[in-house]
Scaffold this motif. Structure first.
Motif, PDB file in Angstrom:
ATOM      1  N   TYR A   1       0.823  -1.215   0.000  1.00 18.90           N
ATOM      2  CA  TYR A   1       0.000   0.000   0.000  1.00 18.90           C
ATOM      3  C   TYR A   1       0.859   1.269   0.000  1.00 18.90           C
ATOM      4  O   TYR A   1       0.352   2.367   0.139  1.00 18.90           O
ATOM      5  CB  TYR A   1      -1.015  -0.013   1.147  1.00 18.90           C
ATOM      6  N   ASP A   2       2.184   1.101  -0.170  1.00 15.67           N
ATOM      7  CA  ASP A   2       3.055   2.257  -0.370  1.00 15.67           C
ATOM      8  C   ASP A   2       2.664   2.986  -1.641  1.00 15.67           C
ATOM      9  O   ASP A   2       2.156   2.382  -2.576  1.00 15.67           O
ATOM     10  CB  ASP A   2       4.519   1.795  -0.525  1.00 15.67           C
ATOM     11  N   ARG A   3       2.957   4.299  -1.640  1.00 15.90           N
ATOM     12  CA  ARG A   3       2.588   5.069  -2.824  1.00 15.90           C
ATOM     13  C   ARG A   3       3.343   4.599  -4.072  1.00 15.90           C
ATOM     14  O   ARG A   3       2.806   4.603  -5.159  1.00 15.90           O
ATOM     15  CB  ARG A   3       2.836   6.559  -2.577  1.00 15.90           C
ATOM     16  N   GLU A   4       4.595   4.170  -3.888  1.00 19.39           N
ATOM     17  CA  GLU A   4       5.373   3.844  -5.103  1.00 19.39           C
ATOM     18  C   GLU A   4       5.175   2.408  -5.583  1.00 19.39           C
ATOM     19  O   GLU A   4       5.855   1.965  -6.504  1.00 19.39           O
ATOM     20  CB  GLU A   4       6.867   4.149  -4.903  1.00 19.39           C
ATOM     21  N   THR A   5       4.227   1.670  -4.977  1.00 20.22           N
ATOM     22  CA  THR A   5       3.982   0.297  -5.425  1.00 20.22           C
ATOM     23  C   THR A   5       3.546   0.269  -6.890  1.00 20.22           C
ATOM     24  O   THR A   5       2.654   1.009  -7.293  1.00 20.22           O
ATOM     25  CB  THR A   5       2.876  -0.350  -4.573  1.00 20.22           C
ATOM     26  N   ASP A   6       4.192  -0.585  -7.667  1.00 20.25           N
ATOM     27  CA  ASP A   6       3.827  -0.765  -9.069  1.00 20.25           C
ATOM     28  C   ASP A   6       2.735  -1.843  -9.142  1.00 20.25           C
ATOM     29  O   ASP A   6       2.998  -3.020  -8.890  1.00 20.25           O
ATOM     30  CB  ASP A   6       5.079  -1.185  -9.846  1.00 20.25           C
ATOM     31  N   LEU A   7       1.511  -1.423  -9.467  1.00 19.24           N
ATOM     32  CA  LEU A   7       0.389  -2.367  -9.440  1.00 19.24           C
ATOM     33  C   LEU A   7       0.576  -3.503 -10.440  1.00 19.24           C
ATOM     34  O   LEU A   7       0.170  -4.639 -10.191  1.00 19.24           O
ATOM     35  CB  LEU A   7      -0.925  -1.641  -9.761  1.00 19.24           C
ATOM     36  N   VAL A   8       1.179  -3.186 -11.585  1.00 16.84           N
ATOM     37  CA  VAL A   8       1.410  -4.223 -12.591  1.00 16.84           C
ATOM     38  C   VAL A   8       2.329  -5.299 -12.024  1.00 16.84           C
ATOM     39  O   VAL A   8       2.038  -6.499 -12.100  1.00 16.84           O
ATOM     40  CB  VAL A   8       2.003  -3.590 -13.867  1.00 16.84           C
ATOM     41  N   GLN A   9       3.416  -4.847 -11.380  1.00 15.89           N
ATOM     42  CA  GLN A   9       4.379  -5.787 -10.801  1.00 15.89           C
ATOM     43  C   GLN A   9       3.733  -6.588  -9.677  1.00 15.89           C
ATOM     44  O   GLN A   9       3.899  -7.808  -9.585  1.00 15.89           O
ATOM     45  CB  GLN A   9       5.580  -4.977 -10.281  1.00 15.89           C
ATOM     46  N   LEU A  10       2.961  -5.883  -8.826  1.00 23.25           N
ATOM     47  CA  LEU A  10       2.297  -6.550  -7.711  1.00 23.25           C
ATOM     48  C   LEU A  10       1.382  -7.666  -8.211  1.00 23.25           C
ATOM     49  O   LEU A  10       1.405  -8.792  -7.704  1.00 23.25           O
ATOM     50  CB  LEU A  10       1.473  -5.529  -6.914  1.00 23.25           C
ATOM     51  N   ARG A  11       0.576  -7.355  -9.220  1.00 24.73           N
ATOM     52  CA  ARG A  11      -0.418  -8.338  -9.660  1.00 24.73           C
ATOM     53  C   ARG A  11       0.202  -9.446 -10.475  1.00 24.73           C
ATOM     54  O   ARG A  11      -0.371 -10.538 -10.592  1.00 24.73           O
ATOM     55  CB  ARG A  11      -1.536  -7.629 -10.433  1.00 24.73           C
TER      56      ARG A  11
END
Lengths: 251, 295
Positions: free
Chosen positions: A74-84
Motif C-alpha cells: 500500500y506504499d505510494r510507489e507500489t507498481d500495481l502491474v508488478q504486484l499483480r
C-alpha cells in the motif's frame, strides 16, 4: 521461517462502513492458508486487498499495512502491474477470455513482453501440465476456451495465472461453481501447487478447508477470531465462536 | 375468465403484432421493388442522369456517391465514436460532468436533421469556404451519427462481464491493454451492429445533405484517380448528390419527362443497396469476430 505476507493493523472501509477491523495475520510461504467464515465476514475483502483489486471499487479506503516479502504493497510507489504479476488471482466464476485456450494462457506472457513462439509454446505446455489440464486440451489448443467444462475452465484460469510466474496465488471460492468431481481435481491441484507457491484460499466449504489447507483463519464481522493449524482449528477450536461456526450452529 | 384463457389471448395478441410488423415491412419493400425493378437495368445503375430535356440515363454517380459518402463519414465517425464510447464506459467518473456530457450526447442525437443540415451549411460549407462538398456532407452526417455511435460503443463495453475485466487486471495488465485486448474484441459484435445502424442512416439521409453535400453531381470521369481534380469521383471537395437526395430532388423539382420512373428505380436501387450492405457488413463482422476470438 520468514513470513511471505504479513498484515499489520489493516482496516478497510467501504465508504462509512468498516469491512475489516485491525487485521493482523502472517502467512507462511509454501503453505495453503484457508479463510473461512460466514458471508459478509470480510474474508474475500481481505483476499482482494492482497493484490489491491479493491482499488477499483469506488469509495474504498484503507489504513495499516500489508507487506509481501517485506514490502508494503500500500506504499505510494507500489507498481500495481508488478504486484499483480507477483500475486495471481483465481475467481469464483471461471473467467476465461473468449479466445482460444492457447491465447488465454499466452495472454499474460505476451503482454509482459514475451514474443517468440517457441518460448510461448513452452510456457503454455508447462503451465497447462502444472494445472493438470494438458492431456485434456493438447489437441484443441486453438479452439475457443468457452467450449471447456467449468472445471476445465477453472484449471485453465490457474494455468493462465501460473504463466505470469507469480509467487502467491489467491483463490476466491474457486470451487463454488464446480461439480464434486471437478472440485476434487481442483483440490488435488491446490495441494500440488503449494510446493512452488504460497496459496491463500477463501472457501465456504469447511470440509474443503480441512482437506486442502495447512493453516485456517476464521473471520467474523470483519475481524479475525482465530488462526491455527487446520487440524487443530477443526478438532480443538480455542474460541467458542469458532466451535459454534464449524459445528454448524450459524453461518 | 381464467388465467389460461387470458394467457392464450395474450399469446395471440403478440403473435398478431409480430405478423402485422412483418406484413407492413414486406408490403412496403415489395411495393417499392415492384414499382422500381422494371426501371433498373445495367445502364440505369452505371450511367449518369440524362439531360434535363430528354431524361433517360441512370443514377450511377449517385450510387457511387452514396457509398463514398458512407466511407468518408465512417472514417470520421468510427474513430471519434470509439474514443467517446471508451471514455464514457471506462474513464468517465460518475458526477456532474459525466451527466452533462451524457445530456449533450442525447440532445445531439435528437436534433432534427434539417437543423443539422443548416448548421452544416453555415459552418462546413460557408465558414470553411469549401462550398457544397462531400466532406461538408460527411461532417454533417457525423454530427448526428456520433451520438448513436458513442452510445453503442459505451453499451457494448459495459456489457462485457466484470469477471473478464478483473481477470485481466489481476494478471498485471494495464487498463489500456485490457481495453485493447479484451474489452474491444468482446464488445465487437455490438460495435459492428451499431456501425451498421449508423451506416443505414447515412444511406437514407437526405435533409442534412441538401445544404452540405449539395443536390448536384459534376460530370465525373471514373478513370481519374487524382484526389484533387474536380472531375475525379474520389475528390472529397466536390459536390455530390446521393441516391436519397437524388430521389428527393427528382420527385420534388424534377422537370425531366421520366421523373416518376427515375424516382421509383432509384428507390428500389437504394433499398437493394442497403440490404446488400447490411448482409455484407454482418458477414464481415462475424468473420472479424471469429478471427479475434480464436486464433
Amino acid at each position: 521461517m520468514t513470513d511471505k505476507i504479513s498484515i499489520e493493523d489493516f482496516d478497510l472501509y467501504y465508504g462509512e462502513n468498516q469491512a475489516l477491523k485491525k487485521i493482523r495475520l502472517n502467512i507462511i510461504p509454501n503453505q495453503v492458508t484457508a479463510f473461512i467464515g460466514p458471508s459478509g465476514c470480510g474474508k474475500s475483502t481481505l483476499l482482494r486487498s492482497m493484490n489491491r483489486m479493491n482499488d477499483m471499487i469506488p469509495g474504498v479506503h484503507t489504513s495499516g499495512r500489508i507487506a509481501i516479502d517485506g514490502k508494503n504493497i500500500y506504499d505510494r510507489e507500489t507498481d500495481l502491474v508488478q504486484l499483480r504479476k507477483n500475486v495471481g488471482m483465481v475467481f469464483q466464476q471461471p473467467n476465461p477470455f473468449p479466445i482460444s485456450i492457447y491465447d488465454n494462457v499466452a495472454y499474460g506472457p505476451r503482454i509482459h513482453g514475451i514474443k517468440t513462439k517457441k518460448k510461448l509454446d513452452e510456457i503454455v505446455e508447462r503451465t497447462l501440465k502444472q494445472a493438470n489440464l494438458w492431456d485434456e486440451v493438447k489437441d484443441r489448443l486453438h479452439l475457443s476456451a468457452m467450449g471447456l467444462s467449468g472445471g476445465q475452465q477453472q484449471r485453465l484460469v490457474i494455468a493462465r495465472v501460473l504463466a505470469v510466474e507469480p509467487d502467491v496465488i489467491l483463490m476466491d471460492e474457486p470451487a463454488s461453481a464446480l461439480d464434486p468431481i471437478s472440485t476434487e481435481r481442483l483440490e488435488e491441484l491446490v495441494i500440488q501447487l503449494k510446493k512452488d507457491y504460497t496459496i491463500v484460499i477463501v472457501t465456504h466449504n469447511m470440509q474443503q478447508a480441512a482437506r486442502v489447507s495447512d493453516k485456517t483463519v476464521f473471520f467474523l464481522n470483519g475481524e479475525i477470531i482465530e488462526v491455527n493449524d487446520t487440524e487443530q482449528l477443526f478438532t480443538h477450536p480455542e474460541d467458542q465462536r469458532t466451535e459454534q461456526y464449524i459445528s454448524g450452529q450459524f453461518g | 375468465m381464467n388465467a389460461k384463457t387470458i394467457d392464450r389471448i395474450a399469446t395471440f395478441c403478440f403473435y398478431s403484432i409480430a405478423v402485422l410488423i412483418v406484413g407492413i415491412l414486406l408490403g412496403l419493400v415489395s411495393f417499392i421493388l415492384i414499382r422500381g425493378l422494371g426501371v433498373i437495368d445495367w445502364s440505369f445503375v452505371t450511367e449518369a442522369p440524362g439531360s434535363v430535356l430528354t431524361g433517360g440515363g441512370g443514377v450511377g454517380p449517385q450510387l457511387f456517391n452514396s457509398f463514398y459518402l458512407l466511407i468518408l463519414t465512417m472514417l470520421i465517425t468510427i474513430p471519434l465514436g470509439l474514443g467517446g464510447g471508451i471514455y464514457m464506459a471506462e474513464y468517465a467518473k460518475p458526477g456532474k460532468l459525466t451527466d452533462f456530457i451524457r445530456l449533450s450526447i442525447e440532445v445531439l442525437s435528437s436534433l432534427p436533421s434539417i437543423v443539422v443540415g443548416l448548421f452544416g451549411l453555415l459552418v462546413f460549407v460557408q465558414y470553411t469556404g469549401w462550398g457544397y462538398s462531400m466532406l461538408a456532407g460527411a461532417l454533417a452526417l457525423t454530427v448526428f451519427n456520433l451520438p448513436l455511435m458513442v452510445r453503442i460503443v459505451e453499451q457494448s463495453l459495459t456489457a462485457v462481464p466484470r469477471e473478464q475485466r478483473e481477470a485481466s487486471f489481476a494478471l498485471g495488465v494495464t487498463h489500456w491493454q485490457t481495453i485493447l485486448k479484451i474489452l474491444i474484441p468482446a464488445a465487437l459484435p455490438g460495435i459492428i451492429t451499431g456501425t451498421i445502424l449508423a451506416s443505414g442512416r447515412v444511406f437514407g439521409e437526405a435533409a442534412a445533405l441538401l445544404f452540405t453535400a449539395g443536390m448536384t453531381s459534376p460530370p465525373l470521369d471514373f478513370t481519374n484517380w487524382d484526389f484533387t481534380s474536380p472531375t475525379s469521383p474520389l475528390n472529397p471537395f466536390r459536390p455530390a448528390s446521393t441516391l436519397a437526395v437524388h430521389i428527393w430532388k427528382v420527385n420534388a423539382e424534377g422537370i425531366i419527362p421520366d421523373a416518376k420512373e427515375v424516382a421509383s428505380g432509384a428507390s428500389a436501387l437504394l433499398v437493394i443497396a442497403i440490404l446488400i450492405f447490411n448482409l455484407v457488413a454482418r458477414w464481415l463482422g462475424r468473420f472479424i469476430h471469429a478471427r479475434l476470438t480464436s486464433s
